[in-house]
Every structure is written in C-alpha cells, then in structure tokens.
Write an enzyme that holds these catalytic residues in place. Sequence first.
Site, short mmCIF file in Angstrom:
data_model
loop_
_atom_site.label_atom_id
_atom_site.label_comp_id
_atom_site.label_asym_id
_atom_site.label_seq_id
_atom_site.Cartn_x
_atom_site.Cartn_y
_atom_site.Cartn_z
N CYS B 88 0.75 -1.15 -0.12
CA CYS B 88 0.02 0.03 -0.06
C CYS B 88 0.65 1.16 -0.08
O CYS B 88 0.41 2.24 -0.12
CB CYS B 88 -1.06 -0.10 1.16
SG CYS B 88 -1.74 -1.63 1.21
N HIS B 344 -9.09 3.05 -1.36
CA HIS B 344 -7.71 2.63 -1.40
C HIS B 344 -7.57 2.01 -2.63
O HIS B 344 -7.19 0.64 -2.66
CB HIS B 344 -7.44 1.76 -0.29
CG HIS B 344 -5.92 1.73 0.01
ND1 HIS B 344 -4.84 2.09 -0.56
CD2 HIS B 344 -5.50 0.59 0.74
CE1 HIS B 344 -3.91 1.73 -0.11
NE2 HIS B 344 -4.10 0.64 0.59
#
Lengths: 494, 400
Positions: B88, B344
Amino acid sequence: MVGIAAWGAYAPRLRLSRKAVVTANAWVAPNLVGKGKGERAMANWDEDALTMAVEAARDALGPADDRSHIDALYFASTTAPFADRLNAGVVSAALTLEKSISASDVTGSQRCGLAALAQALDSVSGGSARSALVVAGERRKARAVSALELDCGDGAAAFVITAEGGAADFLGRGSVTDDFVDHFRGNDGGFDYAWEERWIRDEGIVKLVPPAVKRALAAAGVAAADVAHFCFPSTFSGMAATLAKSLGIPAEAVRDNLAAVMGEAGSAHGPLMLAHALEQAKAGEIIVVSQFGQGAEALVFRATGAANLKPARGVTGSLADRQEETNYLKFLIFNGLVDWDKGMRAEKDNKTALTTLYRNEDMILGLVGGRCRETGVVQFPRTRISVAPNKPALDTQEPYRFAERKASVLSYSADYLTFSMAPPNHYGMIVFEGGGRIMMDITDVSPGDVDTGLPVKMVFRIKDIDEKRGFVRYFWKAAPDRSAVSAQTAVAAE
Amino acid sequence: MAQGIRDKVAILGMGCSKFGERWDCGPDDLMVEAYIEAMNDAGIEPSQLDAAWFSTHVDEMGTGKGGTPMSIALRLPNIAVTRVENFCASGSEAFRGAVYAVASGAADIAIALGVEKLKDTGYGGLPVANPGTLMPQVMPNGSAPGNFAQLASAYRAKHGVSKDDLKRAIAHVSVKSHANGAKNAKAHLRKAVTVDQVLNAPMIAEPLGLFDCCGVSDGAACAIVTTPEIAKAMGKKNLTMVKAIQLSVSNGYESQYNGWDGSHFHTARIAAGKAYREAGIERPREQISMIEVHDCFSITELVTMEDLFISPEGQGWRDVMDGFYDADGGVPCQIDGGLKCFGHPIGASGLRMLYEMYLQLQGRAGERQLKDPVFGMTHNLGGAPASNVCSVAIIGQEGA
C-alpha cells in the site's frame, strides 16, 4: 512381555445432537425419529482420519521431544484422505518421527484398526521393531438422512507397542477371514451400500466373530469366564451381549460401546474401546477386543493397572471436552453434503507446490522451527540468518519443535470477510513459552471465546483443501487449552 | 545519518482523478485524468519529462506489469519508466523514486504516477492476494481487516482500554473522516456518518465494522517534481518543497521475534523518527500542521497517531476522542476524507495523500483549506501489522 506401553485417544470436540438431525429429517424419514437419542462425535471441517490419528498419537507419546524410540508406524483407516500417498507418512512427519522408521497404511475393512494393532504386536514379538506406534483414525462417511449418519461418530486411538509392554501384556490373537460383504464402498469415494441387517447379524457377526475370539482366548490360555472387559463395537443393539453370552464371557464384562456419547468410529472404534478399557481396568484384568469385517479380529490383553501410564487425555478426557452442536446444516456442509455458495473469496487456487512442501516438510507438517545455538533465540520458521535483533548470526540454528509448547494469544481477530468453512475465521499472533511466535489459525472456537492472553495448544489440522486436484493441505493451528483456562479460572477464584 | 533530501526537490505540479466506482474507465483513462491535471498544473510539455515512476500493486488487474502501461497510456516520449510495487506504500515509493532521481541530478524533471482499478476485480474489499508457494501453506486464510483488526486486541491489552472505549474512539476516527470527505468533490464517499451508524454497522473483522474499513475504489494520482532552481526559472512561486521521505520495511522482527507487542507499527516509529530528523522537525505535535495517514482501518489510524509521536503512547485514543485530529483540532488528519472516503486504489493512495497536502500548502484546498499550514506529512502502510512496509513523507513551505 510384549504389550502396550502407552495409549491415547481422540474424539472431536463437536457432538452433534441426534435429536437435531432426526427433527430436521422427520419430514422425509419419520422412521429415524426413534434414533434421535444421544449425540455423535462430529469432526470439525478441518479434521479427518489423519489429523485425529495424529492427536491420538500425541496423547499416547506425551510431550517429550525425543520420539526416536519409535521405529515402526501403522496407520489404520477406511477413510484415509489419500488412496495413493502413504498416509502414515503424513502422520510420521507430523509427529517428527525418524526417517528410518518403517510405515504402512492398513485399510480395507472395519477390522483394520485391530489388524494394524496385531501387526505391530507381531513385528515387536518377532523382533523386527523395538517400539511400534499404531494409530487408527476414522472420519465416517454417510449420506444425509441415513441411519448410518446417526450411528457413526468420528475419532481415533493410538498405541505404543514394545517388547516390555507396561500398560497391558499381549496374550493372544485370533482371526477369521471370510469375504462376507455386509456393506461395501467402491474406490470412487462414494458411500456405503449395505445389505439386510438381520442377515448381517445372524449369518455374519454371530457366526464369524466367535471363532476369532475363541482362537484368541485359546492362544492366550484364558477362559472366557475370566474376561473382565469385552470390547466389541456394533451398532446392533445388544450385539456384544449376545456374543458374550454365546462365548461364555460374563455379561458384566460387556463394555459400553459409547454409542450414546460418540457413535461408532469405524475401524478406530475397536481400538477406542480398548483404550477406554485400559483407562479403567485394574491390574490383572483380562481385556478382549474384537471387531467384525470380512471376518473378524480378536486380541486378548492382561492389564497391569499402571496408573502412571495413563494418557493425559484418553477417551475419558476426549469425551469430557465437549461442545454440543445442534446445527445439522453445519454438519452437512462440513461433510461436503451440500453444494453451497462459498463466495468469490473461495475461488483462490489452493494448489500446493509439492517442491515447497517437501523442502519445508518439518516446518509445515512437524511445526519445527529453529533455535540459535549461540543466543538461544527461538524462532519460526528456521532461517539461515537469525531474527535476533542486533545478532544476525549465520547458520546457527538447530531444529526446534513447537508442537508441544504451551502458548497464548497476543493478538487476534474474528474475520467475517475472508472465506472460512466456519466463519468468522479466527486467527492471531500466537506466542510460545520459551520463545517464538507464529501467526496462525485458531480452531475449535466460537465468537467470544478468544481474547488476548488465552492459553492455547497446538493441534494438527487441515489447512486447505484443493478440490480441483483432490489434495489436502495440513498445518498446525491453535486451539484453546481449556484445561489451562480452567486452571486459571480456579486460581482466580481462590 | 545521510545528508538527506531536504529542500533539494520541489513539487512542480500534481493531479488526482476522481476516486470512486469508475465503471466507465479503465486504468489508462484514470492515468490520463491525473496526468493531464498534473501536467497543466506544472505547465510543462511531455518532452520535458526525463524519467517516470509508475506504481500499481494488484497483479494483472487491468494495468499489467512493467513500465509500458504508463508509457503507452500517456504516450510518454520513450523515457525510462520504472514500475514499483511496495504494497500500500506503492504510490509513495513511486514518489520516492522520482524525488531521488531529481535530487541526485540524474533527472531535471521526473514524474510519479500511481493507479489501481480495483473495481474490475469483482470483489468488495481487496482481492485475495497471491503470496507465493510457501506462505499459503502456513499463514491463516485472512484478510486485510482481519490482519489490522489485531492491533485492537493488543492495544487494549497493553494500555488497559476497555472494548467499548476503544470501539467508540475508532468510531470517532471514521466520523471525523466522513465529515471531511463530504467537502471533497474527488472523494468516493461523500456522506457524513454518525457514531451510532459506525457502532451498529455489520461486523467485518472483530472489532472492525463496515464503517471502520476504508472503501474499495478506482483512482489515480500524479506528481511532477524538479529542482527548486528549475522551478523558479520557470517562474514558479510559493514552492512546495520535499522535506523528507523515509521508508522502513519489516525484517521479520515483529512476526518472528518475541519483542513486539502487536499494538503498534514498529516500522512506522522508525520511519517517522528518520523523517523528522531529515526534515529538521523536533516537536511534531507542535510543528506538523496537518497529516494524511494510512487509515485503511480506523484502528490503524488511531495507533498511527502514537507511532508518529504526535500522541503520547497509550493516549492516542484520548486525543482522538478530544477531537485533536478533527479539521479544527491541533493536528488535522485526513482533511480530504482519507482512505476512508477516497477508498484505497493501492498504487494511487500515497500520491493522493500528497496531493491534498500539496493543495493545502498551495492554499488551493477550497472549503477544506486550513489556515497557514507549514508542514504536511503523509504516512503509508503496506502489508499487515506483523509484516509491513511504512513510508513517511514530509513536504512543506519553502524556507520552513
């Protein structure tokens, strides 16, 4: 004298209420309502004949790290997960037995558990093995709404056979082999097909079992009247008593076949009843165990009553660790009897890289990590460079077994998003006494059971099932150590 | 410590696509959307780009591997394009590559672009990852919320916080971010939520309910960086400077050595400490004007406040409850709505966070604009708490 040096047993924690089953099925099978009493041992989704056998074996072997004395292994089952892969090899790896042991699968009949035990006794008597481990495990397979589904149970038993014995002396064996087909199951993995009960009872059991028992008693030099424990599994009511009467074995010697509390665990049930008898037999008492299947097997033992040899759990302990299950649908799904929508997250490919499995065999199947011989730091997995902060020693780690270590939960979650056969999927960071930690699945729990600090023990379970290729993947999981929890609670109460 | 990159690189322009369920777009369309905005903001031509860094994480979900997806979508002039992937933190990693290229003198102008097209995977939540051949044989069959949720149990145990108190504190995290996101036209989720809604939402992974989890969205974000000298030569004023970029990656300490208590991010503390030193920041609670942190889950954001040394250890949950991280609080956090409202899209998130800090420092954040921010910090986490990648970047006003 050759005999049983140690024994162990296992029954899964879940106990399916038969009343729940017959109630759910009454619309289609009202004839089964009368069988709705008691409960049957029900394997969790991640348990099978192998995993239960491993747990029984661990009960028999105890927590000691050194298992090098075992030099022969026999695994008995008619429900082993692999038709062509040595199932005993998986048991051996899980138990971290030596590579030099002999190992075999014994199968094909409901009496294979006792046949394996007899083979182990023979091999030790004959001197080809010094210490043989016999494990029998069975996860019964039955169609939904069948009588068999209600009669069966899942479970396992294990014995260590040595020339010295200790727990029970082996006195004699009797066998009958006759291709009497009371039921059969093809090699396509289908279900049992059975013939008429009255014929099985009157032409099969009544005629084929007594000769085996008589031969065993004769070989043992024991009179039937002197038998104190007669173990004979049968789902026919009063069958053992009928046999005992015909054989001259005292009626009070006929042992409870545990049908009410766990059901019949197939080829493991004769061994289970023997294990149960050993837990209760006094010194000098004669135990006869026999089981039917294309003939019959019978073995005679004399108990020593050595209390110090009793397993930590045994049959009694296994039966005491119990969780009632009233959800019949859960049982059906756990046994692959319902084609249910598992969702997109179950679509992941569970193909096992066999190279990786073999390269990491002791880690994956044996839960063996590493211990640095310079710093003493323990870790999982074992790696060439130590994880110890500021001390990245190279090639200093020796194998270190985690399976028997006490452990507790550091952090956890109960995950409803990921695919699980028993949602929510519990997992967390498990820390071990003596060092080491592993992020692992937590099994045999319901929401609310887990919190930080919960004592857990390691159990050998199915990790994943590769349905596309028919492969079962095994690893270790954490399960609540309920005896440790009870001890904690007791201390807190004082 | 190395000399660092403080004030060696300026942000010349940035762009960010609308985030959301972009059913009408492929990843190339999202890339173009962010790229065109950034190029217009920078006021340069493609021929002026010297090198590119491209971040995308999820394997083969629309973008493909290597540098060609970005080069082809944007018709770049055959410059170097490096694909980076670091869970991420991928977007921040792309930014780091571009900044380091400029700081080293290897490039005059470099571009970093991140994209992810999660809604083409068919999943609610992140798709199931492929962790290789060994890990699936031993690791739990978990999910991102299940992994991060574990922070909660360990945090409660370490600091003696009750289940109810912690649940309320993390609920406040989400309520705050939704309130901010409601003011942002580029956010995916733009409705305010109440504490009761958060507390009563369906459970995803104990103790995280639906509103404790960030959304799953499509999006792209882009940054163009150069030297302050070149930026000034181009007539740029009010420069936004890169003050620090640090990355810390787990080495197995958390997952294999009995030293980590599970309640915080070991790497975040290391990355934050180094970033503050690089940026010359000694009192982050007073000096940092605003932050965008990796709020993949509300509990992550809460413990991060302590990992970034803004809240004292064990007191983050109290600061959260006191509104210290609200838009009108001491250190506003997720002014743009955060991952919570943007979702996200993994490869884009780090750059999306920088985009908001950049807008704020430029005074161009519209109704979200904070008063006179000096330093903006972004924080990314990838992987899982027990095994992760953490990036911390600080950008700020010229001369600060």
